[in-house]
Design a protein around this motif. Structure first.
Motif, PDB file in Angstrom:
ATOM      1  N   GLY A 234      39.858  33.499  42.193  1.00 20.61           N
ATOM      2  CA  GLY A 234      40.106  33.226  40.917  1.00 20.61           C
ATOM      3  C   GLY A 234      39.070  33.221  40.057  1.00 20.61           C
ATOM      4  N   ALA A 235      39.113  32.539  38.593  1.00 25.28           N
ATOM      5  CA  ALA A 235      37.773  32.759  37.878  1.00 25.28           C
ATOM      6  C   ALA A 235      37.615  31.201  37.304  1.00 25.28           C
ATOM      7  N   PRO A 236      36.277  30.963  36.698  1.00 28.04           N
ATOM      8  CA  PRO A 236      36.190  29.775  36.588  1.00 28.04           C
ATOM      9  C   PRO A 236      36.839  29.036  35.287  1.00 28.04           C
ATOM     10  N   GLY A 237      37.637  29.549  34.624  1.00 25.90           N
ATOM     11  CA  GLY A 237      38.475  29.326  33.472  1.00 25.90           C
ATOM     12  C   GLY A 237      37.719  29.145  32.293  1.00 25.90           C
ATOM     13  N   HIS A 238      38.187  28.656  31.152  1.00 28.97           N
ATOM     14  CA  HIS A 238      37.738  28.945  29.929  1.00 28.97           C
ATOM     15  C   HIS A 238      36.556  27.767  29.645  1.00 28.97           C
ATOM     16  N   ALA A 239      35.502  28.154  29.055  1.00 28.35           N
ATOM     17  CA  ALA A 239      34.764  27.114  28.499  1.00 28.35           C
ATOM     18  C   ALA A 239      35.182  25.830  27.892  1.00 28.35           C
TER      19      ALA A 239
ATOM     20  N   HIS B 167      30.766  42.951  37.327  1.00 27.74           N
ATOM     21  CA  HIS B 167      30.990  43.096  35.884  1.00 27.74           C
ATOM     22  C   HIS B 167      30.028  43.934  35.155  1.00 27.74           C
ATOM     23  N   TRP B 168      28.627  43.735  35.646  1.00 31.88           N
ATOM     24  CA  TRP B 168      27.400  44.573  34.812  1.00 31.88           C
ATOM     25  C   TRP B 168      27.637  45.761  35.501  1.00 31.88           C
ATOM     26  N   PHE B 169      27.899  46.217  36.613  1.00 30.30           N
ATOM     27  CA  PHE B 169      27.794  47.357  37.315  1.00 30.30           C
ATOM     28  C   PHE B 169      28.933  48.419  36.345  1.00 30.30           C
ATOM     29  N   VAL B 170      30.182  47.703  36.360  1.00 27.13           N
ATOM     30  CA  VAL B 170      31.216  48.345  35.509  1.00 27.13           C
ATOM     31  C   VAL B 170      30.728  48.702  34.147  1.00 27.13           C
ATOM     32  N   MET B 171      30.128  47.608  33.683  1.00 23.49           N
ATOM     33  CA  MET B 171      29.629  48.130  32.193  1.00 23.49           C
ATOM     34  C   MET B 171      28.623  49.144  32.288  1.00 23.49           C
TER      35      MET B 171
ATOM     36  N   VAL C 242      42.813  39.922  26.448  1.00 22.74           N
ATOM     37  CA  VAL C 242      41.730  40.720  26.281  1.00 22.74           C
ATOM     38  C   VAL C 242      41.371  41.242  27.880  1.00 22.74           C
ATOM     39  N   HIS C 243      40.852  40.241  28.445  1.00 14.73           N
ATOM     40  CA  HIS C 243      40.638  40.393  29.918  1.00 14.73           C
ATOM     41  C   HIS C 243      41.621  41.265  30.763  1.00 14.73           C
ATOM     42  N   ASN C 244      42.897  41.011  30.449  1.00 14.40           N
ATOM     43  CA  ASN C 244      43.780  41.550  31.215  1.00 14.40           C
ATOM     44  C   ASN C 244      43.807  43.101  30.766  1.00 14.40           C
TER      45      ASN C 244
ATOM     46  N   HIS D 101      35.237  41.938  22.866  1.00 10.85           N
ATOM     47  CA  HIS D 101      35.184  40.848  23.956  1.00 10.85           C
ATOM     48  C   HIS D 101      33.677  40.471  24.169  1.00 10.85           C
ATOM     49  N   ALA D 102      32.712  41.491  23.718  1.00  4.42           N
ATOM     50  CA  ALA D 102      31.279  41.259  23.869  1.00  4.42           C
ATOM     51  C   ALA D 102      30.789  40.332  22.567  1.00  4.42           C
ATOM     52  N   GLY D 103      31.641  40.700  21.402  1.00  2.42           N
ATOM     53  CA  GLY D 103      31.341  39.876  20.217  1.00  2.42           C
ATOM     54  C   GLY D 103      31.599  38.403  20.422  1.00  2.42           C
ATOM     55  N   ALA D 104      32.697  38.241  21.042  1.00  2.00           N
ATOM     56  CA  ALA D 104      33.304  36.887  21.383  1.00  2.00           C
ATOM     57  C   ALA D 104      32.461  36.158  22.375  1.00  2.00           C
ATOM     58  N   ALA D 105      31.859  36.847  23.359  1.00  2.00           N
ATOM     59  CA  ALA D 105      31.090  36.173  24.269  1.00  2.00           C
ATOM     60  C   ALA D 105      29.652  35.758  23.576  1.00  2.00           C
ATOM     61  N   ILE D 106      29.217  36.618  22.957  1.00  2.00           N
ATOM     62  CA  ILE D 106      28.028  36.520  22.144  1.00  2.00           C
ATOM     63  C   ILE D 106      28.010  35.336  21.312  1.00  2.00           C
TER      64      ILE D 106
HETATM   65  C1  HEM Z   1      32.305  47.816  29.624  1.00  2.00           C
HETATM   66  C2  HEM Z   1      32.314  46.705  29.138  1.00  2.00           C
HETATM   67  C3  HEM Z   1      32.674  45.365  29.704  1.00  2.00           C
HETATM   68  C4  HEM Z   1      34.131  45.361  30.079  1.00  2.00           C
HETATM   69  C5  HEM Z   1      34.902  46.503  30.660  1.00  2.00           C
HETATM   70  C6  HEM Z   1      34.062  43.915  30.588  1.00  2.00           C
HETATM   71  C7  HEM Z   1      35.176  43.189  31.205  1.00  2.00           C
HETATM   72  C8  HEM Z   1      35.424  42.139  31.537  1.00  2.00           C
HETATM   73  C9  HEM Z   1      36.560  41.371  32.067  1.00  2.00           C
HETATM   74  C10 HEM Z   1      37.815  42.134  32.616  1.00  2.00           C
HETATM   75  C11 HEM Z   1      36.426  40.094  32.214  1.00  2.00           C
HETATM   76  C12 HEM Z   1      37.218  39.049  32.704  1.00  2.00           C
HETATM   77  C13 HEM Z   1      36.535  38.520  34.304  1.00  2.00           C
HETATM   78  C14 HEM Z   1      37.603  37.888  35.009  1.00  2.00           C
HETATM   79  O1  HEM Z   1      37.936  36.874  34.781  1.00  2.00           O
HETATM   80  O2  HEM Z   1      38.139  38.459  36.057  1.00  2.00           O
HETATM   81  C15 HEM Z   1      35.294  39.930  31.649  1.00  2.00           C
HETATM   82  C16 HEM Z   1      34.409  38.653  31.532  1.00  2.00           C
HETATM   83  C17 HEM Z   1      33.206  38.407  30.741  1.00  2.00           C
HETATM   84  N1  HEM Z   1      32.526  39.336  30.232  1.00  2.00           N
HETATM   85 FE1  HEM Z   1      32.879  41.126  30.131  1.00  2.00          FE
HETATM   86  N2  HEM Z   1      33.144  43.336  30.060  1.00  2.00           N
HETATM   87  C18 HEM Z   1      32.216  43.965  29.311  1.00  2.00           C
HETATM   88  C19 HEM Z   1      31.032  43.980  28.924  1.00  2.00           C
HETATM   89  C20 HEM Z   1      30.644  42.816  28.249  1.00  2.00           C
HETATM   90  C21 HEM Z   1      29.673  42.533  27.627  1.00  2.00           C
HETATM   91  C22 HEM Z   1      28.879  43.517  26.689  1.00  2.00           C
HETATM   92  C23 HEM Z   1      29.434  40.894  27.751  1.00  2.00           C
HETATM   93  C24 HEM Z   1      28.301  40.455  26.783  1.00  2.00           C
HETATM   94  C25 HEM Z   1      27.820  40.505  25.793  1.00  2.00           C
HETATM   95  C26 HEM Z   1      30.359  40.660  28.406  1.00  2.00           C
HETATM   96  C27 HEM Z   1      30.543  39.253  28.886  1.00  2.00           C
HETATM   97  C28 HEM Z   1      31.639  38.558  29.535  1.00  2.00           C
HETATM   98  C29 HEM Z   1      31.542  37.293  29.831  1.00  2.00           C
HETATM   99  C30 HEM Z   1      30.562  36.094  29.405  1.00  2.00           C
HETATM  100  C31 HEM Z   1      32.790  36.985  30.549  1.00  2.00           C
HETATM  101  C32 HEM Z   1      33.288  35.798  31.111  1.00  2.00           C
HETATM  102  C33 HEM Z   1      34.196  35.218  29.936  1.00  2.00           C
HETATM  103  C34 HEM Z   1      35.131  34.005  30.283  1.00  2.00           C
HETATM  104  O3  HEM Z   1      34.343  33.232  31.257  1.00  2.00           O
HETATM  105  O4  HEM Z   1      35.796  33.470  29.750  1.00  2.00           O
HETATM  106  N3  HEM Z   1      31.111  41.595  28.757  1.00  2.00           N
HETATM  107  N4  HEM Z   1      34.199  41.114  31.156  1.00  2.00           N
END
Ligand code: HEM
Ligand code: HEM
Length: 167
Positions: free
Chosen positions: A80-85, A17-21, A99-101, A142-147
């Motif tokens: 799979g994934a851990p599911g929503h909080a 996830h962080w590598f892709v970001m 949004v994830h899809n 997505h990032a806004g919602a996570a924060i």
């Molecule tokens: C290039 C930027 C990013 C992309 C393309 C991206 C993409 C994704 C995707 C596709 C998932 C779903 C993973 C899965 O369930 O298979 C995910 C999960 C998540 N991402 Fe990102 N993300 C990005 C940046 C960020 C940033 C900046 C943050 C935090 C500030 C973040 C926080 C999270 C968190 C917390 C989850 C888990 C969400 C959950 O469990 O409901 N992501 N991300």
């Protein structure tokens, strides 16, 4: 609230996830030489040699991001994934999944349109650009919602992707 007992993503899912970001940020930062080189390619004129290295890097890093996304999807289907909080409403959960899809779809589409354009099969540069804009909007949401969920709702959402935040 304690988050240590909440289900989290697997280490490989977190690392990818962080590598892709980081890869996406680098790609956006180094796109200009690639655009100049591709414009020259499709106009049939010689590209500026000073663009060659960064254009090559854009193709290489973009391809690595594409492969990382394929591995992420495989891990997602396999484990799979851990599911929503806890406390996430069904509407919020549906929006998060959508949004994830959409993010996965954009990442795949960026790789495919980029590779087809770069290899000279079809000039999909405009599509590559528009998908990038859509993906950027989704990333901000997505990032806004996570924060917000982590620090305002305090539901441990971000701790699923940053184990150091688990307490
Ligand atoms: C290039 C930027 C990013 C992309 C393309 C991206 C993409 C994704 C995707 C596709 C998932 C779903 C993973 C899965 O369930 O298979 C995910 C999960 C998540 N991402 Fe990102 N993300 C990005 C940046 C960020 C940033 C900046 C943050 C935090 C500030 C973040 C926080 C999270 C968190 C917390 C989850 C888990 C969400 C959950 O469990 O409901 N992501 N991300
Ligand atoms: C998620 C990964 C990627 C991101 C975020 C990204 C981002 C970008 C951006 C922002 C542009 C500028 C678009 C414009 O202003 O017209 C661009 C152009 C370009 N990218 Fe990517 N890219 C990615 C992956 C790739 C890959 C894998 C390739 C090929 C191997 C590639 C090849 C190209 C080409 C050929 C152009 C020039 C298009 C044109 O001339 O309009 N990209 N990319």
């Amino acid at each position: 609230m304690t988050h240590s007992n909440l289900p989290a993503y697997r280490p490989a899912q977190i690392a990818l996830h962080w590598f892709v970001m980081v890869g996406v940020i680098v790609q956006i930062a180094i796109h200009e030489p690639m655009v100049r080189e591709t414009t020259a390619q499709y106009r049939g004129v010689a590209p500026d040699p000073s663009d060659a290295t960064l254009a090559m890097m854009h193709g290489l890093i973009g391809t690595l991001v594409f492969v990382a996304v394929l591995v992420r999807l495989w891990l997602r289907f396999r484990y799979g994934a851990p599911g929503h909080a806890q406390g996430t409403s069904s509407v919020q959960a549906a929006i998060a999944s959508l949004v994830h899809n959409a993010l996965y779809a954009c990442l795949l589409a960026m790789g495919i349109t980029g590779m087809l354009t770069r290899s000279g099969v079809a000039n999909l540069g405009d599509l590559h650009f528009f998908i990038n804009v859509a993906m950027f909007v989704l990333i901000v949401l997505h990032a806004g919602a996570a924060i917000f969920n982590q620090f305002v709702r305090k539901d441990g959402t971000l701790a699923r992707m940053i184990p150091a935040l688990r307490k």
